[in-house]
Every structure is written in C-alpha cells, then in structure tokens.
Design a protein around this motif. Structure first.
Motif, short mmCIF file in Angstrom:
data_model
loop_
_atom_site.label_atom_id
_atom_site.label_comp_id
_atom_site.label_asym_id
_atom_site.label_seq_id
_atom_site.Cartn_x
_atom_site.Cartn_y
_atom_site.Cartn_z
N LEU A 174 132.79 -72.04 24.31
CA LEU A 174 131.59 -72.81 23.97
C LEU A 174 130.77 -72.08 22.92
O LEU A 174 130.29 -72.70 21.95
N GLU A 175 130.60 -70.79 23.08
CA GLU A 175 129.85 -70.00 22.09
C GLU A 175 130.46 -70.14 20.71
O GLU A 175 129.74 -70.34 19.71
N LEU A 176 131.78 -70.05 20.61
CA LEU A 176 132.45 -70.10 19.31
C LEU A 176 132.43 -71.50 18.71
O LEU A 176 132.32 -71.66 17.49
N TYR A 177 132.54 -72.53 19.54
CA TYR A 177 132.42 -73.90 19.02
C TYR A 177 131.00 -74.13 18.46
O TYR A 177 130.83 -74.69 17.36
N HIS A 178 129.99 -73.72 19.21
CA HIS A 178 128.61 -73.89 18.75
C HIS A 178 128.39 -73.13 17.44
O HIS A 178 127.81 -73.66 16.48
N GLN A 179 128.89 -71.91 17.40
CA GLN A 179 128.76 -71.09 16.20
C GLN A 179 129.46 -71.75 15.02
O GLN A 179 128.92 -71.79 13.90
#
Length: 672
Positions: free
Chosen positions: A134-139
């Motif tokens: 999730l962190e990497l998708y948002h980033q």
C-alpha cells in the motif's frame, strides 16, 4: 485462428508458445490486453463499495495480468532479437503504453480510493507485506502526478509520452550504429592477435556475410582487439568507432534526443515540486539525495585517479620504449596495460581463456547456487525464442522454482551489454506463479565459446540478478524479485561475482576445454593476485560516467549535453588517456529509459554493500556457510521490496557498511 499470445499457455511450465509466435501477433495482442486492462482499471475506480485493500490494491494487482504477459514476451524479444517489425511496433507502443500508465496513475477516482486506504492504514489490519505494498502504490501515484490538476496534469501526461518515444528512439539508434559498423580485417591486420580473437573476428565475418574476418563493435570482440593488436592505427580507428556510437550524425544521432530527454525530466520534476530531477529520483533510493551520492563518488575518485595517473606514467614509458613518442591515448591504454600485466604478473589473458569455456562457467554458476541455496538445474528442450537460447528448469528438493533462459551470444539483432529480465515474475496472489527469468549476454560465439575473465564475471553478475528473481517469495508481483530501490538492485548481482574468485570454485570448474585438466594452481594464483590490476582505470572510467549522469540531473538541464559533459570531466580532471565508460550519445543506462537516470552511481553504492556482505561469509572461514546463505536468501534474495532496502540489509548484516571494504576490494585503500 486464435492469437497464441491471448490463448491459455498450456505447455510445460506455462511457457510462451515461442514456435507459434509471429511478429504480426503482437500488435493485436497489445490492443486486446490494453483494452482489458483499461476496463479492469475503470471497474476498480467506479466500484461503489467503500475502498478496501482487496477491492482496490489486490484488484489492481490482477488488472493488468494479460498486459504483463504479452509485454513480458515482447520486450524481451525486442531487446534480444529485434526485427524491423518489432522495432516499428516498439516505436508505436512507446506513446501508447506511456499514455496508459498516465491514465492509471492520474485517474482521480482511483487515486482517491488509494488515498483513503493510506489515510486509514492503521485501522485496516494489514499484514507487514500488505502495508508495504500500500505504501508503495500510494507513493507511485503521488510521484506520478496523481495530485496534479488541469493544465499541469495534461502536461505531465504529454511529457511521459514524449519521454517514452525519445527513449525508444535512443535505444534503436544505438542498436543501428552497433549493427551497421564493421571493418574487414586483412590477414596482416591479424598480426599479434591471439587465436581466440582471430576466431571471433572470422565468426563475426560469417555472421555479417563477409568473405573474411571483420571487427565489430561487440564488446567481447573489440576489447580484446584493443588489448592485443600491435597496430596502433587500427586500434585508433576501432576505438573511435566504438565511442562514437550514437554521435555519427544522420538519423541515428542521439545528441538531440539526450538534450530533450534531460529537459523533459527537469520539467517533470518541477511539476511535482522538486528542485530538479535528481532530487525527485533519489528521494526513494537508499542514497536519498544528490549530495550523498556525490560524497561517495568523490571519496573513491581521489584514490582511483591517483592510481590511474601512476599507471598512466608507467604505460607511457612502455609506449616510448616502443619508439612511439607523444602522449598515451585512450586506444593505447588496454594494449600497454595488457603487456604490463604479462610483465608484472606473468599473467596472460590468452592463456586463461581455454579454462573458461562458457559451459564450464555456466556449470560454476549453477553449482555455486546449488551449494548455497540447494537449487538444481535440469536442461529443457526448445524451441525457445532463438536457436541460441538454452533453457533449464530450476528446482529445490523436487519442487519447481523457476524456468531459466540463457541467451549468451552476440548477434546483430541484439542490443549491446548484458542484462537480466523476467518474462514472468513470481507471485502468490492468484496461486503460485513461478518466474521465467532470462539472462542475456553478448559473448563471442565459438566452438566452444571461450570467455575472458571479465566475461565470466559478467555471467556470474547476471546470474546473481537471476537468483534475485528466482528465489523471490512474496505474495504481490508489485514487490517481487528485483522490484527494489535502484541502488540496492545491484547488490545480489555484484555479490555473486565474488564466488568466481573462490579458489575451490575455480579449481572445480575452470578446466581446459580440450583436456579437462584443471587450471594450473600457479595460473589460478596469478589470476587472483591480479584481481585488482588496473582498477585505477576501471574505477575512473566508471565514476566519470556516474558523475556526468548525476550532474546532468542535479541542476538545470543542459541545452548542450556534450558541452556540459566536457565541462564536468574537465572539473574533475579526468586523465587524458581515459574516457567515460559510457559517453552521453550511447549512455543507454541513462537515456534508454528512466531506470538508471540519476542512478548510474548505484553500482558503486551496491558495491559498498556487496564487499561487506561477502565478508559475512569470509568471517566464518567458509564461502558456502549455510547459516549465512540462509540469511542472505531470507533477507535479501527472497524478500523483494517487502521492506525498505536499508532495513533488509541491516537485518542480514546487523548494520550498514562503510566504504573501506570497497576501497580494499579495488586495491585502492593504501591511497585513501
């Protein structure tokens, strides 16, 4: 008839049906795959249910499955075995694929769903791996411009499409220059060349349809020619042709492309609020900032330059002793360095090659992987995508792990260099998906193919990348295998090179291709003793390229990159007889896509870690220590991008390393 790219692949290991594929299949397959992906993304964005990890992130992981499948085959073939039809389709696809990527990452409703998940992440009950995804998708969405509106959003999409077109043109121009240049060699031109170089030149002539031997711009041919040819005028012609790739004028000239790429990257970064492209690019890397990169490169530059200048003085003396006055030139370095190596180390590259057959080195790489990780390799029958390609099933304790393809020989249809890619990446979301991993090299074909030690290191390097893909053990493809920070991705590959220098590996596998006799202990010891030979030269040509890349992106984009390149090299005092490893017009790492842009330094950043990581084995007295190997697999090779790179390395080694091990490994510590 059904398009084989769109039908289910029901053969062994669900491999692509290579024998059934035709160039005309790819265009319709991309059209269908893009239409399906667009429909899937639209459905996710329009889902009336409240966003959840399952209906948004996991749905996105599945949304482009067909497109991933078609792309995985096409882009591997386009790089390793291009045809006019494939090149034309690449040019057509470049803006289409960029436009689709922009549609996804700048889709307002889709971004709103991801932002909602990000804002409420603490209450979602996510596993550590899910939280990271999730962190990497948002980033990714934020850094792609999802928050831009109106004219800024439109301009961002235009920039991405134009960059895709320019990067494709850069790659194809470079391939054209490499494919089109060759020089016939008369018998007199073969004077002083070892038999393996002569054989390679004759094989290159046959491939080009010429009646005799030719010199080409294939690195595995031109480098030994520069090492061994006593014909200085021919060395100059060959060297200047080699470094002029992409800068010969006409349709294949890359200088204007490079200038436009740099300007568009700067504009892209500023649209997102960054001072320049380097600040944007490095934010998510281990280095974090241009200053951190510059500090590492300059820490190594001073001792490397001092070593190179001392070496240049000795080579100049040797040249003058041959009756050649004047300065040592770039086309002289390898020739006199080879003569010096023979004189000082009693070590001759030509004497080494019979012990480094391609089959023996493949066997060495496989055996090392078996001893470290328990992997076994069973040859597969083709046909694959080219007659030169070899395939293996990779298993462990009887369990299928991966399919591995090795595409080792140079040909006119293949771009230069060496690389690892995946036709299919490992994941578990839709059941166990085993990877299909490809190593591509450009070795000179022979019967048998005999490698230089540098070639053998390349083979081990790319196989280290392959292990990163094959041993991946994650649920989500988004973080699978080599989906890690750019300045971490070279750690597994550079680390694996160290096992080629383990004496027992050479003793077991470096055997004469005719007699089967092991490499004599004296020759092996000379090889290892000379392992840091000429590292001043190698380090200087690499850092010169890395600094040019960094300075191109850390500030205003230069209107004239060639003038800026000259200015940067003058400022650091690049020795006269050494040039950049990759001059701007053929710097594919930086201009054939964004992968290594503002990131060519990453080889050295990773080298700081690989020297320290191999020391973890050395400290136990066993290069194959099973406990250390298990930790290496658990925290580095199987983990993909499931945690930040510095966390993964610290979990493996206990702390981040300093630069001393790198300097020691390159034989530069005494000058530091």
């Amino acid at each position: 008839m059904t398009n084989p790219l769109l039908a289910d692949w029901t053969g062994p290991f669900a491999l692509p049906p290579f024998a059934a594929l035709k160039d005309e299949d790819f265009g319709p397959a991309f059209d269908a795959a893009l239409a399906q992906a667009r429909a899937n993304i639209a459905a996710i964005a329009a889902n009336p249910e409240a966003p959840s990890f399952a209906n948004t992130i996991e749905a996105m992981e599945r949304a482009e499955a067909l497109l991933d499948r078609v792309s995985g085959v096409f882009y591997n073939l386009a790089g390793a075995d291009s045809t006019p039809a494939r090149e034309a389709l690449m040019r057509d696809l470049a803006p289409k694929m960029a436009a689709f990527a922009s549609e996804v990452t700048m889709n307002g409703p889709l971004y709103a769903r991801i932002a909602t998940l990000w804002d409420t992440r603490e209450s979602l009950g996510l596993s550590p791996e899910q939280a990271r995804v999730l962190e990497l998708y948002h980033q990714m969405f934020v850094r792609s411009g999802a928050g831009l509106k109106g004219a800024a959003a439109t301009r961002m999409a235009e920039i991405k499409e134009r960059l895709a077109v320019l990067s494709t043109a850069f790659s194809q121009n470079l391939l054209a220059d490499e494919r089109d240049w060759f020089r016939p060699l008369a018998e007199a031109d073969l004077e002083g060349l070892p038999e393996f170089v002569v054989a390679a030149a004759r094989a290159a002539g046959e491939e080009r349809g010429q009646p005799g031997p030719v010199l080409t711009l294939n690195r595995s041919l031109i480098v030994p020619f520069l090492q061994f040819s006593p014909r200085r005028e021919l060395r100059e012609i060959a060297y200047e042709a080699w470094v002029a790739r992409g800068a010969n004028g006409g349709a294949s000239d890359n200088r204007a492309n490079a200038a436009e790429i740099l300007a568009l990257r700067e504009e892209r970064a500023k649209l997102l609020g960054y001072a320049n492209f380097a600040a944007y690019k490095l934010e998510t890397e281990m280095a974090k900032s241009p200053d951190q990169v510059r500090a590492l490169l300059m820490r190594v530059w001073a001792p490397a330059k001092a070593k190179a200048e001392a070496d240049a003085a000795k080579l100049t003396q040797m040249m003058h002793a041959d009756g050649i006055n004047g300065d040592l030139e770039a086309w002289d370095w390898r020739y006199y360095s080879e003569k010096r190596r023979v004189a000082e180390h009693d070590f001759d590259e030509a004497a080494l090659k019979p012990y480094l057959s391609l089959d023996a080195m493949i066997g060495a790489a496989f055996d090392t992987a078996q001893r470290l990780f328990g992997l076994e390799f069973r040859p597969l029958e083709g046909p694959f995508y080219h007659p030169d390609v070899r395939g293996w099933e990779v298993t462990r304790k009887g369990r299928h792990i991966a399919v591995f393809f090795g595409d080792y020989f140079a040909r006119g249809s293949k771009r230069s260099g060496a690389w690892c890619s995946a036709m299919r990446s490992q994941s578990r979301l839709a059941g166990e998906v085993a990877p299909i991993v490809v190593n591509v090299c450009n070795f000179t074909k022979g019967a048998p193919a005999l490698l230089s030690y540098d070639d053998a290191r390349t083979l081990f390097h790319e196989f280290g990348h392959a292990l990163h893909q094959m041993l991946s053990n994650v649920t989500y493809q988004f973080i699978s295998g080599t989906s890690v920070a750019r300045d971490f991705v070279e750690l597994p590959s550079q680390l694996y090179e160290h096992w080629l220098e383990v004496p027992e590996v050479l003793e077991r596998h470096a055997r004469h291709y005719e007699t089967g006799a092991p490499m004599p202990a004296a020759l092996r010891e000379k090889l290892l003793a000379a392992s840091t030979y000429d590292q001043g030269f190698a380090t200087v040509e690499y850092i010169a390229s890395a600094l040019v890349d960094l300075e191109f992106h850390d500030g205003p984009a230069p209107q004239d990159p060639m003038a800026k390149q000259a200015e940067i090299l003058a400022a650091i005092g690049l020795p006269k007889a050494i040039r950049m490893r990759h001059a701007t017009p053929h710097f594919a790492h930086v201009f054939s896509g964004d992968g290594y842009s503002a990131g060519y330094y990453s080889y050295m950043w990773s080298e700081v870690m690989d020297a320290d990581a191999f020391a973890a084995f050395e400290e136990t007295g066993d290069a194959f220590n099973p406990e250390v190997a298990q930790k290496l697999e658990e925290f580095i090779l199987s983990a993909g991008g499931s945690r930040p790179a510095d966390e993964l390395y610290t979990a493996f080694r206990g702390k981040m390393p300093g630069v001393e091990a790198l300097l020691r490994g390159r034989g530069l510590l005494e000058e530091a």
